[in-house]
Motif scaffolding. Sequence first.
Motif, mmCIF file in Angstrom:
data_model
loop_
_atom_site.group_PDB
_atom_site.id
_atom_site.type_symbol
_atom_site.label_atom_id
_atom_site.label_comp_id
_atom_site.label_asym_id
_atom_site.label_seq_id
_atom_site.Cartn_x
_atom_site.Cartn_y
_atom_site.Cartn_z
ATOM 1 N N SER A 133 0.910 -1.127 0.078
ATOM 2 C CA SER A 133 0.170 0.019 0.007
ATOM 3 C C SER A 133 0.765 1.341 0.043
ATOM 4 O O SER A 133 0.350 2.423 -0.370
ATOM 5 C CB SER A 133 -0.861 0.004 1.203
ATOM 6 N N GLY A 134 2.133 1.229 0.361
ATOM 7 C CA GLY A 134 3.020 2.294 0.542
ATOM 8 C C GLY A 134 3.304 2.736 -0.911
ATOM 9 O O GLY A 134 3.527 3.737 -1.322
ATOM 10 N N ALA A 135 3.670 1.439 -1.716
ATOM 11 C CA ALA A 135 4.193 1.770 -3.109
ATOM 12 C C ALA A 135 2.996 2.282 -3.962
ATOM 13 O O ALA A 135 3.272 2.950 -4.996
ATOM 14 C CB ALA A 135 4.648 0.521 -3.445
ATOM 15 N N LYS A 136 1.882 1.663 -3.384
ATOM 16 C CA LYS A 136 0.564 2.302 -4.532
ATOM 17 C C LYS A 136 0.501 3.680 -4.586
ATOM 18 O O LYS A 136 0.108 4.411 -5.413
ATOM 19 C CB LYS A 136 -0.487 1.803 -3.556
ATOM 20 N N LYS A 137 1.016 4.505 -3.172
ATOM 21 C CA LYS A 137 0.875 5.927 -3.228
ATOM 22 C C LYS A 137 2.188 6.696 -3.809
ATOM 23 O O LYS A 137 1.900 7.893 -3.976
ATOM 24 C CB LYS A 137 0.685 6.281 -1.545
ATOM 25 N N ARG A 138 3.154 5.923 -4.050
ATOM 26 C CA ARG A 138 4.416 6.464 -4.344
ATOM 27 C C ARG A 138 4.805 6.446 -5.760
ATOM 28 O O ARG A 138 5.630 7.199 -6.268
ATOM 29 C CB ARG A 138 5.673 6.096 -3.325
ATOM 30 N N PHE A 139 4.526 5.119 -6.212
ATOM 31 C CA PHE A 139 4.957 5.158 -7.609
ATOM 32 C C PHE A 139 3.519 4.813 -8.509
ATOM 33 O O PHE A 139 2.566 4.471 -8.277
ATOM 34 C CB PHE A 139 5.511 3.807 -7.704
ATOM 35 N N LYS A 140 3.779 5.215 -9.945
ATOM 36 C CA LYS A 140 3.011 5.114 -10.934
ATOM 37 C C LYS A 140 3.727 4.507 -12.112
ATOM 38 O O LYS A 140 4.876 4.744 -12.426
ATOM 39 C CB LYS A 140 2.072 6.233 -11.422
ATOM 40 N N LEU A 141 2.964 3.751 -13.182
ATOM 41 C CA LEU A 141 3.500 3.308 -14.298
ATOM 42 C C LEU A 141 3.114 4.168 -15.350
ATOM 43 O O LEU A 141 2.088 4.484 -15.605
ATOM 44 C CB LEU A 141 3.218 1.833 -14.487
ATOM 45 N N GLY A 163 2.956 4.292 -19.712
ATOM 46 C CA GLY A 163 2.408 3.384 -20.760
ATOM 47 C C GLY A 163 3.373 2.362 -21.104
ATOM 48 O O GLY A 163 3.056 1.140 -21.734
ATOM 49 N N THR A 164 4.749 2.875 -21.200
ATOM 50 C CA THR A 164 5.628 1.960 -21.590
ATOM 51 C C THR A 164 6.486 1.111 -20.386
ATOM 52 O O THR A 164 7.371 0.458 -20.781
ATOM 53 C CB THR A 164 6.562 2.630 -22.444
ATOM 54 N N GLY A 165 5.835 1.419 -19.206
ATOM 55 C CA GLY A 165 6.130 0.160 -18.254
ATOM 56 C C GLY A 165 7.302 0.861 -17.167
ATOM 57 O O GLY A 165 7.747 0.168 -16.448
ATOM 58 N N LYS A 166 7.577 2.120 -17.536
ATOM 59 C CA LYS A 166 8.501 2.834 -16.560
ATOM 60 C C LYS A 166 8.132 3.222 -15.352
ATOM 61 O O LYS A 166 6.764 3.398 -15.350
ATOM 62 C CB LYS A 166 9.275 3.840 -17.294
ATOM 63 N N VAL A 167 8.722 3.154 -14.318
ATOM 64 C CA VAL A 167 8.246 3.562 -12.915
ATOM 65 C C VAL A 167 8.380 5.289 -12.853
ATOM 66 O O VAL A 167 9.692 5.488 -12.734
ATOM 67 C CB VAL A 167 8.666 2.743 -11.879
ATOM 68 N N VAL A 168 7.384 5.852 -12.347
ATOM 69 C CA VAL A 168 7.763 7.323 -12.086
ATOM 70 C C VAL A 168 7.248 7.462 -10.772
ATOM 71 O O VAL A 168 6.477 6.843 -9.912
ATOM 72 C CB VAL A 168 6.401 7.922 -13.008
ATOM 73 N N TYR A 169 8.223 8.619 -10.188
ATOM 74 C CA TYR A 169 7.749 8.794 -8.892
ATOM 75 C C TYR A 169 7.903 10.411 -8.550
ATOM 76 O O TYR A 169 8.447 10.980 -9.356
ATOM 77 C CB TYR A 169 9.044 8.238 -7.743
ATOM 78 N N ALA A 170 7.447 10.933 -7.473
ATOM 79 C CA ALA A 170 7.539 12.189 -7.084
ATOM 80 C C ALA A 170 8.725 12.520 -6.279
ATOM 81 O O ALA A 170 9.266 11.463 -5.495
ATOM 82 C CB ALA A 170 6.294 12.902 -6.321
ATOM 83 N N HIS A 171 9.276 13.889 -6.311
ATOM 84 C CA HIS A 171 10.297 14.276 -5.584
ATOM 85 C C HIS A 171 10.173 13.900 -4.031
ATOM 86 O O HIS A 171 8.868 14.147 -3.592
ATOM 87 C CB HIS A 171 10.862 15.607 -5.686
ATOM 88 N N ARG A 172 11.246 13.598 -3.331
ATOM 89 C CA ARG A 172 10.842 13.620 -1.847
ATOM 90 C C ARG A 172 10.857 14.812 -1.205
ATOM 91 O O ARG A 172 11.673 15.832 -1.879
ATOM 92 C CB ARG A 172 12.135 12.600 -1.374
ATOM 93 N N GLY A 173 10.318 15.051 0.028
ATOM 94 C CA GLY A 173 10.640 16.370 0.659
ATOM 95 C C GLY A 173 9.479 17.346 0.543
ATOM 96 O O GLY A 173 9.812 18.778 0.511
ATOM 97 N N LYS A 174 8.471 16.841 -0.267
ATOM 98 C CA LYS A 174 7.161 17.735 -0.611
ATOM 99 C C LYS A 174 5.802 17.569 0.281
ATOM 100 O O LYS A 174 4.933 18.186 -0.357
ATOM 101 C CB LYS A 174 7.217 17.663 -2.014
ATOM 102 N N ARG A 175 6.153 16.595 1.126
ATOM 103 C CA ARG A 175 4.669 16.211 1.806
ATOM 104 C C ARG A 175 4.373 17.056 2.835
ATOM 105 O O ARG A 175 3.260 17.243 2.926
ATOM 106 C CB ARG A 175 5.080 14.737 2.138
ATOM 107 N N HIS A 176 5.200 17.525 3.760
ATOM 108 C CA HIS A 176 5.040 18.296 4.757
ATOM 109 C C HIS A 176 6.350 19.306 5.184
ATOM 110 O O HIS A 176 7.217 18.827 4.498
ATOM 111 C CB HIS A 176 4.330 17.698 5.960
ATOM 112 N N GLY A 177 6.009 20.151 5.995
ATOM 113 C CA GLY A 177 7.090 20.933 6.469
ATOM 114 C C GLY A 177 7.459 22.096 5.331
ATOM 115 O O GLY A 177 8.775 22.527 5.225
ATOM 116 N N MET A 178 6.836 22.679 4.439
ATOM 117 C CA MET A 178 7.015 23.632 3.189
ATOM 118 C C MET A 178 7.416 24.884 4.071
ATOM 119 O O MET A 178 8.466 25.345 3.386
ATOM 120 C CB MET A 178 5.927 23.694 2.305
ATOM 121 N N ILE A 179 7.047 25.097 5.134
ATOM 122 C CA ILE A 179 7.433 26.414 5.830
ATOM 123 C C ILE A 179 8.991 26.408 6.049
ATOM 124 O O ILE A 179 9.593 27.676 5.926
ATOM 125 C CB ILE A 179 6.627 26.857 6.974
#
Length: 66
Positions: free
Chosen positions: A8-16, A18-34
């Motif tokens: 379930s953690g991977a479900k939230k962090r990764f997407k595929l 169309g060609t089957g590559k794994v895409v992820y968002a940068h770390r450090g953007k979830r909280h503590g933006m201030i």
Amino acid sequence: MPKLKTKSGAKKRFKLTGTGKVVYAHRGKRHGMIKRTNKQIRNLRGTNVLFKSDGDNVKKYFLPNA
């Protein structure tokens, strides 16, 4: 044999793509933006593609049904 479940953690962090590559968002953007500078926040926008070997491991162990 029981069915393989997606982690379930991977479900939230990764997407595929169309060609089957794994895409992820940068770390450090979830909280503590201030604490971060506007430049840091701006540079963390968008997504990246994992290296092939890392992406293969993610697909094999964490996203078996993807």
